[in-house]
Scaffold this motif. Sequence first.
Motif, PDB file in Angstrom:
ATOM      1  N   LEU A 187      -2.493  -2.555 -11.004  1.00  0.00           N
ATOM      2  CA  LEU A 187      -1.219  -3.244 -10.831  1.00  0.00           C
ATOM      3  C   LEU A 187      -1.244  -4.139  -9.600  1.00  0.00           C
ATOM      4  CD1 LEU A 187       1.344  -0.399 -11.629  1.00  0.00           C
ATOM      5  CD2 LEU A 187       0.923  -2.450 -12.991  1.00  0.00           C
ATOM      6  N   LYS A 188      -1.901  -3.666  -8.551  1.00  0.00           N
ATOM      7  CA  LYS A 188      -1.996  -4.469  -7.332  1.00  0.00           C
ATOM      8  C   LYS A 188      -2.802  -5.739  -7.598  1.00  0.00           C
ATOM      9  CE  LYS A 188      -3.705  -4.427  -2.575  1.00  0.00           C
ATOM     10  NZ  LYS A 188      -2.585  -5.220  -2.063  1.00  0.00           N
ATOM     11  N   LYS A 189      -3.926  -5.596  -8.317  1.00  0.00           N
ATOM     12  CA  LYS A 189      -4.756  -6.768  -8.624  1.00  0.00           C
ATOM     13  C   LYS A 189      -3.991  -7.783  -9.472  1.00  0.00           C
ATOM     14  CE  LYS A 189      -9.254  -4.465  -8.333  1.00  0.00           C
ATOM     15  NZ  LYS A 189     -10.474  -4.052  -9.074  1.00  0.00           N
ATOM     16  N   LEU A 190      -3.133  -7.299 -10.326  1.00  0.00           N
ATOM     17  CA  LEU A 190      -2.341  -8.193 -11.178  1.00  0.00           C
ATOM     18  C   LEU A 190      -1.169  -8.829 -10.434  1.00  0.00           C
ATOM     19  CD1 LEU A 190      -2.192  -6.006 -14.418  1.00  0.00           C
ATOM     20  CD2 LEU A 190      -3.469  -8.145 -14.118  1.00  0.00           C
ATOM     21  N   GLY A 191      -0.922  -8.378  -9.199  1.00  0.00           N
ATOM     22  CA  GLY A 191       0.176  -8.926  -8.421  1.00  0.00           C
ATOM     23  C   GLY A 191       1.497  -8.236  -8.656  1.00  0.00           C
ATOM     24  N   ALA A 192       1.490  -7.166  -9.455  1.00  0.00           N
ATOM     25  CA  ALA A 192       2.749  -6.500  -9.790  1.00  0.00           C
ATOM     26  C   ALA A 192       3.363  -5.815  -8.570  1.00  0.00           C
ATOM     27  CB  ALA A 192       2.523  -5.477 -10.905  1.00  0.00           C
ATOM     28  N   ILE A 193       2.513  -5.288  -7.684  1.00  0.00           N
ATOM     29  CA  ILE A 193       3.024  -4.587  -6.502  1.00  0.00           C
ATOM     30  C   ILE A 193       3.737  -5.579  -5.585  1.00  0.00           C
ATOM     31  CG2 ILE A 193       2.400  -3.216  -4.493  1.00  0.00           C
ATOM     32  CD1 ILE A 193       1.988  -1.739  -7.116  1.00  0.00           C
ATOM     33  N   ASP A 194       3.089  -6.699  -5.319  1.00  0.00           N
ATOM     34  CA  ASP A 194       3.691  -7.725  -4.474  1.00  0.00           C
ATOM     35  C   ASP A 194       4.976  -8.244  -5.103  1.00  0.00           C
ATOM     36  OD1 ASP A 194       3.740  -9.590  -2.259  1.00  0.00           O
ATOM     37  OD2 ASP A 194       3.206 -11.132  -3.702  1.00  0.00           O
ATOM     38  N   PHE A 195       4.957  -8.425  -6.408  1.00  0.00           N
ATOM     39  CA  PHE A 195       6.137  -8.899  -7.133  1.00  0.00           C
ATOM     40  C   PHE A 195       7.291  -7.917  -6.975  1.00  0.00           C
ATOM     41  CE2 PHE A 195       8.666  -9.000 -11.100  1.00  0.00           C
ATOM     42  CZ  PHE A 195       9.114 -10.309 -11.040  1.00  0.00           C
ATOM     43  N   LEU A 225       0.832  -1.205   0.000  1.00  0.00           N
ATOM     44  CA  LEU A 225       0.000   0.000   0.000  1.00  0.00           C
ATOM     45  C   LEU A 225       0.867   1.256   0.000  1.00  0.00           C
ATOM     46  CD1 LEU A 225      -2.765  -1.134   2.524  1.00  0.00           C
ATOM     47  CD2 LEU A 225      -2.868  -1.088   0.020  1.00  0.00           C
ATOM     48  N   ALA A 226       2.037   1.183   0.624  1.00  0.00           N
ATOM     49  CA  ALA A 226       2.952   2.324   0.578  1.00  0.00           C
ATOM     50  C   ALA A 226       3.430   2.573  -0.843  1.00  0.00           C
ATOM     51  CB  ALA A 226       4.146   2.076   1.505  1.00  0.00           C
ATOM     52  N   LEU A 227       3.638   1.497  -1.612  1.00  0.00           N
ATOM     53  CA  LEU A 227       4.056   1.659  -3.006  1.00  0.00           C
ATOM     54  C   LEU A 227       2.933   2.278  -3.832  1.00  0.00           C
ATOM     55  CD1 LEU A 227       6.077   1.379  -5.238  1.00  0.00           C
ATOM     56  CD2 LEU A 227       5.459  -1.042  -5.476  1.00  0.00           C
ATOM     57  N   LEU A 228       1.687   1.903  -3.553  1.00  0.00           N
ATOM     58  CA  LEU A 228       0.558   2.539  -4.241  1.00  0.00           C
ATOM     59  C   LEU A 228       0.515   4.036  -3.934  1.00  0.00           C
ATOM     60  CD1 LEU A 228      -2.320  -0.075  -3.846  1.00  0.00           C
ATOM     61  CD2 LEU A 228      -1.142   0.574  -5.946  1.00  0.00           C
ATOM     62  N   ASP A 229       0.745   4.381  -2.655  1.00  0.00           N
ATOM     63  CA  ASP A 229       0.811   5.795  -2.276  1.00  0.00           C
ATOM     64  C   ASP A 229       1.901   6.508  -3.075  1.00  0.00           C
ATOM     65  OD1 ASP A 229      -1.208   5.604  -0.476  1.00  0.00           O
ATOM     66  OD2 ASP A 229       0.064   5.642   1.313  1.00  0.00           O
ATOM     67  N   TYR A 230       3.040   5.858  -3.177  1.00  0.00           N
ATOM     68  CA  TYR A 230       4.193   6.426  -3.871  1.00  0.00           C
ATOM     69  C   TYR A 230       3.868   6.651  -5.352  1.00  0.00           C
ATOM     70  CZ  TYR A 230       9.029   6.859  -5.510  1.00  0.00           C
ATOM     71  OH  TYR A 230      10.179   7.299  -6.092  1.00  0.00           O
TER      72      TYR A 230
END
Length: 325
Positions: free
Chosen positions: A97-105, A78-83
Amino acid sequence: MSRLQVVSGKGGTGKTTVAAALALALATEGKRTLLVEVEGRQGIAQLFETEALPYEERKIAVAPGGGEVFALAIDPELALLDYLQMFYKLGSAGRALKKLGAIDFATTIAPGLRDVLLTGKACEAVRRKEKSGRHTYDYVVMDAPPTGRVTRFLNVNDEVAGLAKIGPIHHQAQGVMRVLKSPDTAVHLVTLLEEMPVQETADGIAELRAARLPVGRIIVNMVRPELLGFDELELARAVPRTAVARSLSTAGLGGARRGGNAERLVEPLLTQAEEYAERYTLEHEQRGVLGELGLPLHELPLLAEGMDLAGLYELATELRQQGIS
């Protein structure tokens, strides 16, 4: 006191407990403190006996004098989404991107990126101001990673700023390091009066100093009460066993009325005294080692009743009485 208080220490020394007590101590007399967790263990929620913390700043305690303690468990995704929203205005694209798993990746394959986000969020809270111009929080206390990782964790933005020579990432990393390497920050090390934690504390201080990160104080946690000093221990060693047995019988311990024998109690009692003497000597030596590190030294007692919310307030009072406020 610096506005960003970073608390680290070897695992098992109680650094999360000390960070929470420090946040309470700093919030007294009407101050506002934000207590930040970066390791995802929800240790703060457990200490304050509240439900798991979400990724938002939430009031969890009121300090003496009307001060307030807020807490935030930083989620790297979530911090990366904020960023992404802050610097690139991605909005719904970031959520996709989060739904696709890119953030976690991204946060998994790049541990350095994860640390950039965690430190960046804490430093943003330090710099944040209200419309009146007053800082939102008087102090931010970070429950940081253990001593062995804290220097790299705090210094990661230096590496990022060197890799990204221009652009928002470069400027963000530089901004974070301006906070972390300024008088606005102090890194405290929590230890026990035991050889391994003390050695790790000494090594951690050397690493922090080499990285030009501001070292604050040493906080010795879970200090046992001093029952006997060196002189008393020497006298105890010199007392004949027969005299100890006679004193026990006179006190009604191990006598015939209890169906026992005072002599049987002498050896276990003297063994316990010898074990205490060894521990006392070790703790005295470790205090000497810590004293040579040239930093303010504070001690917090081992709470006989165990750690609960009342104990946390007791430790906060101890810190304030020792000049941390």
